[in-house]
Every structure is written in C-alpha cells, then in structure tokens.
Design an enzyme around this catalytic site. Sequence first.
Site, short mmCIF file in Angstrom:
data_model
loop_
_atom_site.label_atom_id
_atom_site.label_comp_id
_atom_site.label_asym_id
_atom_site.label_seq_id
_atom_site.Cartn_x
_atom_site.Cartn_y
_atom_site.Cartn_z
N GLU A 111 45.81 44.90 37.27
CA GLU A 111 46.89 45.85 37.64
C GLU A 111 47.33 45.65 39.09
O GLU A 111 48.51 45.79 39.41
CB GLU A 111 46.40 47.28 37.41
N GLU A 131 39.30 47.77 29.89
CA GLU A 131 38.86 49.16 30.03
C GLU A 131 38.41 49.77 28.72
O GLU A 131 37.51 50.62 28.67
CB GLU A 131 40.00 50.03 30.63
#
Length: 257
Positions: A111, A131
């Site tokens: 990210e 995640e």
Amino acid sequence: MKSDFLKVSTEKGVGRIRLHRPEVLNALNRQMVADLVEQLESWDRDEHIGAILLLGGPKAFAAGADIEEMAQATAVEMLRLDPFVDWDRIRKISKPIVAAVQGYALGGGCELALACDLILASESAQFGQPEINIGVMPGAGGTQRLTRAVGKARAMEMVLTGKPITAQEAFQAHLINRVVPEEALEEEATKLAEELASKPPVALRLAKQAVSKAAEVGLTEGLDYEQKLFYFLFSTEDQKEGMQAFSEKRRPTFRGK
Ligand code: DAK
C-alpha cells in the site's frame, strides 16, 4: 530529521528515504510511519527538493504493518489512535515520489508503494495483500488503489487469496512502471527521481495533482480541473522561460516561480 527507522539524505534536488528496520523486514510500526510522513512533508515545503525517492532493503521494501504492534489492539484503540490520518497525509504530498522496490512489498508495504507516484521494481520484488491470512483485510488503500491499478479481477484474487504476484506480473498488470535488474534498481530509480527534480516545479506539482484526480472524479469534472490548472500555469515565469528557451534553442532554467 532523526529517525531510528529511516535513513535520510538529499542530493541533486532529490530527497532520499530508506526504510531501515531490516531485522523485521522493514515492518512499518506507527513511529516509522509518523517519521516518514514528517520527512515527506518537510521536503514538500523545501524549495530545494524537487522529487522524493523511497527505498527499502534488499530482502524487503516493507513486509507490511508491524503485526506485533497491531496484534493486541482493540477497535477503540484503533479509533483513538486513528492511524489512517498519517497514511492520508502521504496522499497529500504534492511532489512526486518514486518507490524503488526490492523483495517483499506486502500489506502496508504494498500500500505504501501504491501511495507513491511511480514504482520501479527489481526482479526479486513481490507485491501482495496477505492481510486476509491474519484475520483482517487491507486498511491503507489496498482494496481501492490496487483495484484501480490492476482491475477488479486481479485485485479480488490478490486480496481474497493473499497470494503475492511477481514483479513481472505486477508490470503486466499495470501496478508498476518498470522491472529492472537487481543491481540496476537503485541507479535507475535515482536517475528517474533526478530527472523529475529537474522539471519546472509548479508544473510538476500540478501535473501530479491532475493525474491523481483522474482516479477520484468523473471525466467532465477531471477535464475541467485539468483546464484550470493548465491556464494557471500561464501565470508562471517557468512557462515563459520554458517556451522562450524552446524558441531560442537552449536549455531552460526553471525557478519554480
Ligand atoms: N510485522 C512484524 N514482524 C514481521 C513482519 C510484519 N509484518 N514481517 C516479518 N516480520 C519479522 C518476522 O517476525 C521475523 O522476526 P523474528 O522471528 O526474526 O524476530 C523477521 O521479520 C523475518 O521474517 P521471517 O523469518 O518470517 O522471514 P521469511 O523470509 O521466512 O518470510 C515473509 C518472509 C515476508 C513471507 C514473512 O515474514 C511474512 O509473511 N511476514 C508477514 C507479511 C504480512 O502478513 N504482512 C501484512 C501485515 S498486515 C493501516 C495501515 C496499514 C495496515 C493496516 C492498517 N491503517 C492506516 C489503519 C497494514 C496491515 C498489514 O500490512
């Protein structure tokens, strides 16, 4: 700025930040993100800096947010600390940021690369949003920026399976700008950042803003926005200098005015 987690230097108009927590593959703890944002903002205000280069280490750009730090967090703590605020400040940096990625760029690491404007990766780079494997989901743009970059099918697969993709796959999926050999990455990324730093600063900043806007608004609004910024640039000395230098067949000298 002094940071335990970043190595910072400047050269030829480029501000250079190396993420440096090698013992945990550059896992991003809160302090590291806060230091990073503070440094980026300080260079954003510094007229001697034209572009920023963000690097990791040979094994990892960053293997994600620091899982140990997050493990015991409650929802209320998350709300109180509101870590999104810092990440959001990265979005507001007006100077171009080049990410040079080697090794793992996972979770928050992926990210962070996606929050940069240009991404160069070496052949060893892996981009992923794992995640899901630790009971959560991307929280800093991984479902939004990634989907805009690679499309729904690819993003859905990456986010739901947690499986990373290689640098070549990331290139084919339009996630990154270039794949370069391992040993050439730093030099190529530095050259690119230096090239950006040599451009007229106001035009560079507004051009970044306009391209970023395209991901957020519809075409008509985006075109209106682009036109306004374009007209505005005719009030700068750099526009006069750039066009005059072209006519006189010489190199322009831009002053950011
Ligand atoms: N956090 C903490 N420590 C980490 C870490 C991480 N993300 N990744 C690696 N480490 C540590 C390992 O625990 C290990 O420490 P020691 O055991 O030596 O003390 C050391 O780094 C070396 O790692 P490994 O021994 O595991 O190395 P391997 O080569 O075997 O494996 C690996 C490399 C990258 C495949 C593996 O380390 C791994 O799976 N790491 C975790 C990757 C991951 O799940 N990343 C996503 C984390 S969640 C938010 C913003 C962002 C986020 C959330 C919220 N807000 C704004 C609210 C982001 C969330 C995430 O990124």
